[in-house]
Design a protein around this motif. Structure first.
Motif, PDB file in Angstrom:
ATOM      1  N   UNK A 120     -49.749 -59.599 -11.979  1.00 14.90           N
ATOM      2  CA  UNK A 120     -50.268 -59.758 -10.629  1.00 14.90           C
ATOM      3  C   UNK A 120     -49.227 -60.328  -9.681  1.00 14.90           C
ATOM      4  N   UNK A 121     -48.039 -60.600 -10.212  1.00 15.82           N
ATOM      5  CA  UNK A 121     -47.011 -61.194  -9.372  1.00 15.82           C
ATOM      6  C   UNK A 121     -47.172 -62.688  -9.199  1.00 15.82           C
ATOM      7  N   UNK A 122     -47.859 -63.326 -10.142  1.00 13.42           N
ATOM      8  CA  UNK A 122     -48.042 -64.769 -10.071  1.00 13.42           C
ATOM      9  C   UNK A 122     -47.087 -65.420 -11.060  1.00 13.42           C
ATOM     10  N   UNK A 123     -46.296 -66.356 -10.562  1.00 11.30           N
ATOM     11  CA  UNK A 123     -45.315 -67.004 -11.423  1.00 11.30           C
ATOM     12  C   UNK A 123     -45.991 -68.090 -12.240  1.00 11.30           C
ATOM     13  N   UNK A 182     -44.588 -55.561  -8.241  1.00 10.22           N
ATOM     14  CA  UNK A 182     -44.013 -56.639  -9.042  1.00 10.22           C
ATOM     15  C   UNK A 182     -42.702 -56.167  -9.637  1.00 10.22           C
ATOM     16  N   UNK A 183     -41.930 -57.119 -10.110  1.00  6.57           N
ATOM     17  CA  UNK A 183     -40.670 -56.748 -10.735  1.00  6.57           C
ATOM     18  C   UNK A 183     -39.549 -57.603 -10.191  1.00  6.57           C
ATOM     19  N   UNK A 184     -38.342 -57.352 -10.674  1.00  3.37           N
ATOM     20  CA  UNK A 184     -37.255 -58.255 -10.318  1.00  3.37           C
ATOM     21  C   UNK A 184     -36.852 -58.143  -8.854  1.00  3.37           C
ATOM     22  N   UNK A 185     -37.180 -57.023  -8.193  1.00  2.00           N
ATOM     23  CA  UNK A 185     -36.804 -56.891  -6.789  1.00  2.00           C
ATOM     24  C   UNK A 185     -37.861 -57.434  -5.846  1.00  2.00           C
ATOM     25  N   UNK A 186     -38.981 -57.876  -6.402  1.00  2.15           N
ATOM     26  CA  UNK A 186     -40.059 -58.335  -5.531  1.00  2.15           C
ATOM     27  C   UNK A 186     -40.362 -59.795  -5.798  1.00  2.15           C
TER      28      UNK A 186
END
Lengths: 150, 120
Positions: free
Chosen positions: A144-147, A97-101
């Motif tokens: 979890x990478x869920x927006x 996760x993060x701004x590059x993903x």
């Protein structure tokens, strides 16, 4: 009076068990067996108590084993990540996760609200406001990478 | 005797300033001046799930159904601000807000740890 520590102490055991399905050796069998509890007893009681739940739903259980090898257990609501994955329609959370993903799923605020309402019913959440629980669920979603969209 | 009195007075001064900060926070909250004077801003956020949408994945009981979305107004106001980074940043910038001081403390600890790491 009381014997030394092992006889009098009650031990807690925290497991995640699929509803309606119990006694696989790996998760439950050894964990209970070490404390002298017959895993079959626990599984029968657990499956009975969770018969209204969709089969296979992971449920955290806290088992208190007393010194005389009797046990009681409390079932809690499914993990937040379980709800979020289903709400976003994904199988697994993000590896990175993060701004590059990129995000792997999307969830809206009304779903967050409903999830928080379910969580609020748990024992451990009595001191938290619904707003606080929502903030926690949103935090889980982000990790979890869920927006989370409106 | 005199020396110990001086030291306690000094430490008393330090805590008094901390208490002062806390007192300001409490009195600002209890007056609630901000909320009364500013007109309630009209909510600009519109939900992506309009009324009547089935919120999938929430129900986990055999005899239950997934809940249906209500109208946006039926939900509490805080729900629409909870994910808004502007609201959060406004709280962090406001020196009367607890969040501001928590964030300042967090940054101070980070800076301090950075310095300590540098030495080793």
């Amino acid at each position: 009076m009381s014997k030394k520590a092992p006889a009098a102490a009650a031990s807690l055991l925290r497991l995640v068990v699929p509803a309606g399905k119990a006694t696989p050796s790996p998760p439950i069998g050894p964990a209970l067996g070490q404390r002298g509890v017959k895993s079959m007893d626990f599984c029968k009681q657990f499956n009975d108590r969770t018969k209204n739940v969709d089969v296979g739903t992971p449920l955290p259980v806290i088992i208190t084993v007393k010194g005389d090898r009797t046990f009681t257990f409390v079932t809690k609501s499914p993990p937040t990540s379980f709800f979020l994955k289903r709400a976003a329609g994904i199988e697994k959370g993000a590896t990175n996760i993060g701004k590059d993903h990129p995000f792997v799923g999307k969830v809206n605020l009304k779903q967050i609200y409903e999830i928080a309402k379910i969580k609020q019913a748990d024992d451990g959440m009595g001191h938290l406001s619904l707003k606080g629980i929502c903030a926690g669920v949103i935090g889980s979603a982000k990790s979890m990478g869920i927006e989370v969209v409106a | 005797m005199l020396k110990s009195f001086a030291s306690t007075a000094f430490s008393g001064l330090r805590t008094a300033s901390q208490q002062q900060v806390r007192c300001i926070q409490v009195s600002a909250r209890s007056f609630n001046v901000k909320d009364e004077s500013a007109p309630k801003a009209k909510r600009t956020v519109v939900s992506s799930a309009p009324e009547g949408t089935v919120l999938k994945g929430i129900n986990y009981m055999k005899d239950g159904k997934d809940p249906v979305a209500l109208a946006d107004d039926a939900y509490p106001d805080w729900l629409w601000e909870i994910n808004d980074p502007e609201v959060r940043n406004a709280r962090i910038a406001d020196p009367l807000d607890k969040k501001h001081h928590k964030e300042a403390r967090r940054q101070a600890i980070k800076a301090d740890n950075f310095i300590r790491d540098k030495k080793t």
